[in-house]
Design a protein around this motif. Structure first.
Motif, short mmCIF file in Angstrom:
data_model
loop_
_atom_site.label_atom_id
_atom_site.label_comp_id
_atom_site.label_asym_id
_atom_site.label_seq_id
_atom_site.Cartn_x
_atom_site.Cartn_y
_atom_site.Cartn_z
N THR A 295 14.81 0.38 0.80
CA THR A 295 14.32 -1.00 0.90
C THR A 295 12.81 -1.14 0.80
OG1 THR A 295 14.27 -0.88 3.31
CG2 THR A 295 16.30 -1.71 2.30
N LEU A 296 12.07 -0.06 1.02
CA LEU A 296 10.61 -0.15 1.00
C LEU A 296 10.04 0.15 -0.38
CD1 LEU A 296 9.77 1.61 4.39
CD2 LEU A 296 9.94 -0.84 3.91
N THR A 297 8.84 -0.35 -0.62
CA THR A 297 8.13 -0.09 -1.86
C THR A 297 6.97 0.86 -1.60
OG1 THR A 297 6.63 -1.95 -1.52
CG2 THR A 297 8.67 -2.40 -2.75
N SER A 298 6.43 1.41 -2.66
CA SER A 298 5.20 2.22 -2.63
C SER A 298 5.29 3.46 -1.74
CB SER A 298 4.00 1.36 -2.22
OG SER A 298 3.90 0.21 -3.02
N ILE A 299 6.46 4.05 -1.65
CA ILE A 299 6.63 5.27 -0.84
C ILE A 299 5.99 6.44 -1.58
CG2 ILE A 299 8.31 6.90 0.13
CD1 ILE A 299 10.27 4.49 0.32
N VAL A 300 5.18 7.22 -0.86
CA VAL A 300 4.57 8.42 -1.45
C VAL A 300 5.04 9.69 -0.76
CG1 VAL A 300 2.54 7.20 -2.34
CG2 VAL A 300 2.46 8.24 -0.04
N GLY A 301 5.76 9.55 0.36
CA GLY A 301 6.25 10.73 1.06
C GLY A 301 7.12 10.35 2.23
N VAL A 302 7.87 11.36 2.71
CA VAL A 302 8.78 11.17 3.83
C VAL A 302 8.42 12.19 4.91
CG1 VAL A 302 11.20 11.31 4.56
CG2 VAL A 302 10.63 10.34 2.33
N ILE A 303 8.38 11.71 6.15
CA ILE A 303 8.14 12.59 7.29
C ILE A 303 9.41 12.54 8.13
CG2 ILE A 303 6.75 12.98 9.34
CD1 ILE A 303 4.45 11.57 7.78
N ALA A 304 10.05 13.71 8.25
CA ALA A 304 11.37 13.75 8.88
C ALA A 304 11.36 14.56 10.16
CB ALA A 304 12.37 14.35 7.90
N TRP A 305 12.18 14.13 11.08
CA TRP A 305 12.37 14.84 12.34
C TRP A 305 13.32 16.01 12.17
CZ3 TRP A 305 10.65 13.82 17.47
CH2 TRP A 305 9.70 12.81 17.55
N GLU A 306 14.19 15.93 11.18
CA GLU A 306 15.15 17.00 10.92
C GLU A 306 14.98 17.49 9.49
OE1 GLU A 306 19.02 15.43 11.64
OE2 GLU A 306 18.59 14.92 13.72
N SER A 307 15.12 18.78 9.28
CA SER A 307 15.02 19.30 7.92
C SER A 307 16.26 18.91 7.13
CB SER A 307 14.86 20.82 7.95
OG SER A 307 15.98 21.40 8.57
N GLY A 308 16.11 18.89 5.84
CA GLY A 308 17.24 18.58 4.98
C GLY A 308 17.40 17.11 4.67
N THR A 309 16.44 16.28 5.04
CA THR A 309 16.50 14.87 4.68
C THR A 309 16.28 14.76 3.18
OG1 THR A 309 15.63 14.20 6.83
CG2 THR A 309 15.48 12.60 5.05
N ALA A 310 17.32 14.40 2.47
CA ALA A 310 17.23 14.34 1.01
C ALA A 310 16.41 13.12 0.58
CB ALA A 310 18.62 14.28 0.40
N TYR B 189 0.85 -1.20 0.00
CA TYR B 189 0.00 0.00 0.00
C TYR B 189 0.89 1.25 0.00
CZ TYR B 189 -3.76 -3.22 1.27
OH TYR B 189 -4.66 -4.25 1.29
N PRO B 190 0.34 2.41 -0.38
CA PRO B 190 1.11 3.65 -0.32
C PRO B 190 1.61 3.90 1.10
CG PRO B 190 -0.96 4.00 -1.48
CD PRO B 190 -1.02 2.63 -0.89
N LYS B 191 2.87 4.40 1.17
CA LYS B 191 3.51 4.57 2.47
C LYS B 191 4.06 5.98 2.68
CE LYS B 191 5.35 -0.14 2.61
NZ LYS B 191 4.75 -0.53 1.35
N LEU B 192 3.89 6.48 3.89
CA LEU B 192 4.63 7.62 4.39
C LEU B 192 5.68 7.02 5.33
CD1 LEU B 192 1.84 10.21 5.25
CD2 LEU B 192 3.44 10.27 3.33
N VAL B 193 6.95 7.36 5.09
CA VAL B 193 8.04 6.80 5.87
C VAL B 193 8.53 7.83 6.86
CG1 VAL B 193 10.33 5.72 5.77
CG2 VAL B 193 8.71 5.37 3.89
N LEU B 194 8.58 7.45 8.14
CA LEU B 194 9.08 8.34 9.18
C LEU B 194 10.57 8.12 9.38
CD1 LEU B 194 5.92 8.04 9.78
CD2 LEU B 194 6.53 8.98 11.99
N ILE B 195 11.31 9.22 9.28
CA ILE B 195 12.76 9.19 9.44
C ILE B 195 13.11 10.02 10.67
CG2 ILE B 195 14.99 9.77 8.39
CD1 ILE B 195 13.49 7.60 6.84
N ARG B 196 13.57 9.35 11.70
CA ARG B 196 13.94 10.06 12.93
C ARG B 196 15.44 10.29 13.04
NH1 ARG B 196 11.16 9.86 18.69
NH2 ARG B 196 12.48 11.41 19.67
N LYS B 197 16.23 9.27 12.64
CA LYS B 197 17.69 9.33 12.78
C LYS B 197 18.33 9.09 11.42
CE LYS B 197 17.35 5.92 15.61
NZ LYS B 197 17.25 4.88 16.58
N PRO B 198 19.56 9.53 11.22
CA PRO B 198 20.23 9.33 9.93
C PRO B 198 20.23 7.87 9.47
CG PRO B 198 21.50 10.86 11.26
CD PRO B 198 20.38 10.34 12.14
#
Length: 170
Positions: free
Chosen positions: A127-142, A110-119
């Motif tokens: 490694t994941l499929t169906s990513i539609v967006g990234v939610i980051a704890w720090e700005s600048g996550t490329a 299914y479509p995924k929002l991936v949470l990124i807390r640490k580098p």
């Protein structure tokens, strides 16, 4: 026949903020007129919803594989077996969900929002499929996907509504 709801997974490692974010997003979706269903994946733990000594717990302990309880305000069904995410989505569809928010189940499609807390969490993006967006704890996550700050629930809410409209026409 009821139209399939939009299904969106929020995935990330433990303590990345999935539950907290969901508890902030759910009221926004409900206030916008959507009926929200939520599925949580408890990967590998044997969770308990019944309280020891209560009737439903006693029925389950006696060997019932299906136990239901209902009141004037809610209903719960406990099954003594695992259920796949597609089966759970179908049940929530039958219950009238317009949007199904899923915490976990990283390997589902299914479509995924991936949470990124640490580098080191960035490896999820490879490694994941169906990513539609990234939610980051720090700005600048490329990333090549739209990115949102963990505390920008309004922007995340609007983005999900846009994705939902593209997918379901709602």
């Amino acid at each position: 026949m009821k139209q399939q709801p939009y299904v969106l997974q929020l995935v990330g490692y433990s303590n990345s903020g999935k539950t907290t974010l969901l508890t902030k997003l759910i009221p926004l979706f409900e206030q916008s007129g959507l009926r929200v269903g939520v599925v949580k994946h408890d990967g590998g733990h044997d969770f308990e919803v019944d309280q020891p000594g209560k009737d439903t717990w006693r029925y389950r302990e006696a060997g019932a594989t299906l136990v239901a309880i209902t009141s004037a305000t809610k209903t719960a069904i406990v099954e003594q077996r695992p259920t796949t995410l597609p089966q759970l989505v179908e049940r929530l569809t039958q219950a009238g969900a317009d949007l199904v928010l899923v915490e976990g189940f990283k390997r589902e499609a299914y479509p995924k929002l991936v949470l990124i807390r640490k580098p080191e969490d960035h490896e999820l993006l490879d490694t994941l499929t169906s990513i539609v967006g990234v939610i980051a704890w720090e700005s600048g996550t490329a990333s090549k996907w739209p990115q949102f700050a963990i505390d920008d629930t309004q922007a995340i809410h609007l983005y999900v509504k846009q994705q939902m409209a593209l997918s379901t026409g709602k």
